[in-house]
Design a protein around this motif. Structure first.
Motif, PDB file in Angstrom:
ATOM      1  N   TYR B  73     133.435   9.238  25.502  1.00 52.80           N
ATOM      2  CA  TYR B  73     134.712   9.784  25.592  1.00 52.80           C
ATOM      3  C   TYR B  73     134.971  11.472  25.512  1.00 52.80           C
ATOM      4  O   TYR B  73     134.402  11.869  24.558  1.00 52.80           O
ATOM      5  N   ASP B  74     135.648  11.828  26.304  1.00 52.90           N
ATOM      6  CA  ASP B  74     135.715  13.309  26.174  1.00 52.90           C
ATOM      7  C   ASP B  74     137.274  13.547  25.429  1.00 52.90           C
ATOM      8  O   ASP B  74     138.277  13.211  25.905  1.00 52.90           O
ATOM      9  N   PRO B  78     143.595  12.612  26.663  1.00 52.70           N
ATOM     10  CA  PRO B  78     144.214  11.795  26.257  1.00 52.70           C
ATOM     11  C   PRO B  78     143.425  10.349  25.991  1.00 52.70           C
ATOM     12  O   PRO B  78     142.734   9.956  27.022  1.00 52.70           O
ATOM     13  N   PHE B  79     143.283   9.912  24.551  1.00 50.63           N
ATOM     14  CA  PHE B  79     142.626   8.557  24.322  1.00 50.63           C
ATOM     15  C   PHE B  79     143.171   7.615  24.932  1.00 50.63           C
ATOM     16  O   PHE B  79     142.223   6.625  25.757  1.00 50.63           O
ATOM     17  N   THR B  80     144.216   7.308  25.159  1.00 45.02           N
ATOM     18  CA  THR B  80     145.005   6.021  25.865  1.00 45.02           C
ATOM     19  C   THR B  80     144.736   6.143  27.360  1.00 45.02           C
ATOM     20  O   THR B  80     144.547   5.169  27.699  1.00 45.02           O
ATOM     21  N   ALA B  81     144.789   7.322  28.002  1.00 46.96           N
ATOM     22  CA  ALA B  81     144.402   7.397  29.364  1.00 46.96           C
ATOM     23  C   ALA B  81     142.846   6.811  29.346  1.00 46.96           C
ATOM     24  O   ALA B  81     142.735   5.913  30.441  1.00 46.96           O
ATOM     25  N   TRP B  82     142.126   7.237  28.568  1.00 41.27           N
ATOM     26  CA  TRP B  82     140.718   6.619  28.636  1.00 41.27           C
ATOM     27  C   TRP B  82     140.639   5.258  28.438  1.00 41.27           C
ATOM     28  O   TRP B  82     139.862   4.648  29.175  1.00 41.27           O
ATOM     29  N   LEU B  83     141.176   4.740  27.466  1.00 37.02           N
ATOM     30  CA  LEU B  83     141.239   3.246  26.912  1.00 37.02           C
ATOM     31  C   LEU B  83     141.743   2.332  28.136  1.00 37.02           C
ATOM     32  O   LEU B  83     141.233   1.310  28.519  1.00 37.02           O
ATOM     33  N   TYR B  84     142.876   2.870  28.497  1.00 38.01           N
ATOM     34  CA  TYR B  84     143.232   2.073  29.756  1.00 38.01           C
ATOM     35  C   TYR B  84     142.590   2.198  31.047  1.00 38.01           C
ATOM     36  O   TYR B  84     142.448   1.305  31.824  1.00 38.01           O
ATOM     37  N   LYS B  85     141.909   3.160  31.277  1.00 39.35           N
ATOM     38  CA  LYS B  85     140.800   3.459  32.446  1.00 39.35           C
ATOM     39  C   LYS B  85     139.781   2.161  32.157  1.00 39.35           C
ATOM     40  O   LYS B  85     139.553   1.722  33.186  1.00 39.35           O
ATOM     41  N   VAL B  86     139.238   2.240  31.066  1.00 37.76           N
ATOM     42  CA  VAL B  86     138.125   1.491  30.569  1.00 37.76           C
ATOM     43  C   VAL B  86     138.871  -0.196  30.994  1.00 37.76           C
ATOM     44  O   VAL B  86     138.102  -0.873  31.599  1.00 37.76           O
TER      45      VAL B  86
END
Lengths: 536, 204
Positions: B73-74, B78-86
């Motif tokens: 994770y970069d 935004p963490f939520t964007a990464w989380l929703y992407k996963v």
């Protein structure tokens, strides 16, 4: 500008048009009431969609509130492993140990510490304990399967109430609807001579003797069963020793250590037994299917004979064809065989010169399994063919049921639960099939269950092979990559499988894992596929 | 981009602190992170997947994956964007692996619905159906169409993100969304007595 289409309207609303196109649409909307109306309707639909999707009308499941631990221990596989152990104990004490004892009597006296510890010590309580364990295992297995299937619905009080209510109703009404005599609790049950039971008779006892007549079927689960009277229906029995001295009007289907048949059976006999003896007075009106340690056929058989036995001695009359797979075949002087005989075994059959044969015996001598040679090219060609067969089987699965195939391969990720459930079903399913044969639905369903079990065991390698390929090369989408991964995985499994000693244990583990994954995938596919129905 | 819908918002500093601790192997921090985001991810999965059981399983699997991949994770994004992407990738992979034959759906993407909706009937459809009807209708939709609607109208993903997740060209995302809207209208109209004309009657 002409009226714009719905696609343009949507892209305009979602700000996906370039500046020039946006300006053009904006200008047209200002002039055109019809397009303005469409734009407004689509905009409202977007709002309605967002609001509908954001509406939070479902609670988050309680078990998702806590973070899952990678090494967590779900109740499912713990109970599965426990039941597997119970099943293994039952199978050992009920079937393997009596055979082992018989082998010991014949001079094979290699006892081991496991046997001494478990079966000569405190755990071994004889057949009564074994019967109780088997009954417990059967009920527990069914219970666990039902609870497992309903586990999500059980959270709902109404469903729980319905299930409990149904169980109570079943208990309340069962006696009224029962069209059979059930004898349970009397360790030595006897149906006196002269008495007649006009329905089916279910007997659970240590020693059961039927001197009277039964107009229906006899279903027995006893250590020893002796039938001296007349049974007009079928005999279904699970016992250590079964003696059928009286005539039977239907079929005889038994699972026992010793079977003695001394009278006429009007229809077919199917026996899975340690020893089978048909004396000279016995006569079978239909066919005889037998899987046994040793068998002596001294009576008359009207139908076909299918036998898989250790030693088989024939000294009676066989009216039709025979298919025999035996360690040793002896045809005595009184034997009269009118049909054809196909025999497969390790030794040449011994045929008395006085025996009457309708045609020469077709003999196929088997090579011992220990004859396989790792240095022989044929061995490796055979392995490649086996690998190819598994691959073709997997290909068929992938084409016919891709969703299930990937679900099952994916379920291998849950390694411990899969192994636990796999071990449980590996042991419990055949027991369940035998119980189904005897008591619930019928022999057809029982045999179908057994066939499913065999196919599932074969499919287990394919599923695990695919999962292994995925692990090595990474997960992917599509048939082609999946086939490549399956081929690699199957190759690795086969290579490890041919390693002496290790291969057997490894293959057993693969079967458990694959079987468990199949069970988990079946469960996933059995669940309802739609969300909750809309409110009226 | 709004990804919200978490329980009890965590500030950026708190989140960064928790993420650092999780990466260091702190199980309490992992529990805190999970408790913060699991309900939201479950709700997302509940909308993206056809059954509640699928959503429960997927939520657990997604967080297993998150724990494994947290190192990638970069933190500048935004963490939520990464989380929703996963989460969206996981759900879409799950659906695709179950129904690989539906890969052929891609071929239909260029086919646009020909009939325009009658605005009045469209409004009537919205009046007659509440969120439960829409959610039930979603469960009956083809996987790709359902995912497109959820990614756009629930997760607020951009067209680029949707194209990336669903493996289609960006130019077709609009078509995909429009087709999905039509399919949902048809399903809802059928459910309310064959109001098929919800998608017809306008200009050709």
């Amino acid at each position: 500008m002409n009226h714009f289409d719905e696609m343009t309207a949507l892209l305009y609303l979602e700000q996906q048009l370039d500046a020039a196109h946006t300006q053009e649409v904006r200008a047209h909307v200002g002039e055109c009431r019809e397009c303005r109306s469409l734009l407004r309707a689509l905009e409202l639909e977007g709002v309605w969609l967002r609001q509908s999707l954001e509406a939070d009308d479902e609670s988050v499941p309680a078990h998702l509130v806590q973070a899952p631990e990678a090494d967590g221990t779900p109740w499912g596989w713990l109970s599965a492993l426990g039941l597997s152990a119970g099943g293994a104990y039952t199978m050992w004490s009920g079937f393997i140990e009596p055979w082992r004892a018989q082998a010991a009597q014949s001079g094979f006296t290699q006892g081991n510490i496991l046997t001494m510890l478990f079966f000569s010590g405190a755990f071994w309580k004889g057949w009564d304990a074994m019967r109780s364990l088997t009954e417990f295992l059967a009920v527990a297995t069914l219970g666990v399967v039902v609870i497992w299937l309903l586990r999500r619905h059980l959270r709902r009080v109404t469903t729980l109430a319905v299930v409990m209510g149904a169980m109570l109703m079943a208990l309340a009404f069962a006696p009224a609807g029962q069209a059979a005599e059930v004898k349970h609790g009397d360790p030595n049950y006897t149906l006196p001579a002269g008495e007649t039971i006009h329905t089916d008779l279910f007997v659970f006892g240590d020693s059961s003797t039927i001197d009277g007549d039964v107009e229906g079927d006899v279903v027995s689960w006893s250590r020893s069963l002796t039938i001296n009277g007349h049974v007009k229906g079928d005999v279904l029995a699970f016992s250590q020793t079964i003696r059928v001295n009286g005539p039977v009007g239907g079929n005889v289907r038994v699972f026992c250590q010793s079977l003695f048949l001394e009278n006429e059976v009007s229809r077919n006999v199917m026996a899975w037994a340690g020893d089978l003896t048909l004396n000279e007075k016995s006569k079978i009106g239909g066919s005889l299917t037998v899987g046994s340690g040793d068998a002596e056929l001294n009576g008359e058989l009207t139908g076909d004979l299918i036998a898989g036995t250790g030693d088989l001695a024939i000294n009676g009359i066989l009216d039709r064809n025979s298919l025999i797979h035996a360690g040793k075949l002896v045809i005595g002087p009184k034997a009269e065989i009118k049909g054809q005989v196909k025999y497969e075994g390790r030794k040449q059959p011994e045929v008395s010169p006085s025996a009457k044969l309708g045609s020469p015996i077709a003999v196929t001598i088997e090579k011992r399994s220990s004859d396989r040679s790792y240095s022989s090219p044929h061995f490796y060609v055979h392995q490649i063919l086996l690998w190819g067969a598994s691959f073709v089987f997997g290909l068929a699965m992938l084409i016919l049921m891709p969703g299930f195939f990937f679900d099952a391969a994916g379920a291998c990720k849950r390694t411990m639960p899969a192994i636990g459930f796999g071990a449980l079903f590996l042991i419990a399913l055949p027991i369940l099939a035998v119980i189904i044969c005897a008591t619930i639905v019928g022999i057809g369903v029982g045999i179908a269950t057994l066939m499913f079990w065999v196919v599932a065991i074969y499919a287990a390698h394919v599923i695990v092979g695919t999962w292994l390929g995925d692990r090595l090369l990474g997960e992917t989408i599509g048939v082609g990559p999946a086939l490549g991964r399956m081929a690699l995985g199957l190759l690795i499994l086969r290579v490890i499988g041919i390693v002496p000693y290790l291969g057997v244990w490894f293959s057993s583990l693969v079967v458990c894992l694959g079987l468990g994954a199949i069970v988990l995938a079946i469960y996933r596919n059995m669940r309802p596929h739609l969300a909750t129905a809309p409110a009226a | 981009m709004e990804r919200g819908k978490t329980t009890g918002e965590m500030s950026a500093a708190e989140l960064a602190d928790v993420l650092t601790q999780v990466r260091a192997g702190d199980s309490d921090a992992w529990g805190e992170l999970y408790g913060q985001y699991a309900p939201a991810i479950f709700r997302f999965c509940r909308r993206a997947l056809p059954t509640r059981e699928d959503a429960e399983d997927a939520t657990t699997e997604i967080f297993m994956k998150v724990r494994q991949k947290l190192g990638t994770y970069d933190a500048s994004r935004p963490f939520t964007a990464w989380l929703y992407k996963v989460a969206s990738n996981h759900c879409w992979d799950l659906l695709r692996r179950r129904r690989i034959r539906q890969d052929l759906e891609t071929g239909d993407l260029e086919t646009l619905p020909l009939e325009h909706p009658d605005p009045d009937q469209l409004a009537q459809l919205q009046t007659e159906h509440d969120s439960k009807h829409v959610r039930a209708g979603l469960a009956k939709m083809p996987d790709r169409a359902r995912m497109a609607l959820v990614l756009r109208y629930y997760s607020d993903m951009s067209y680029d993100e949707i194209a990336d997740t669903l493996g289609v060209r960006r130019a077709f995302v609009g078509v995909l969304l429009l087709r999905a809207r039509h399919q949902l209208r048809d399903i809802l109209a059928e459910g309310s007595g064959g109001m098929r004309s919800a998608t017809a009657g306008g200009k050709a």
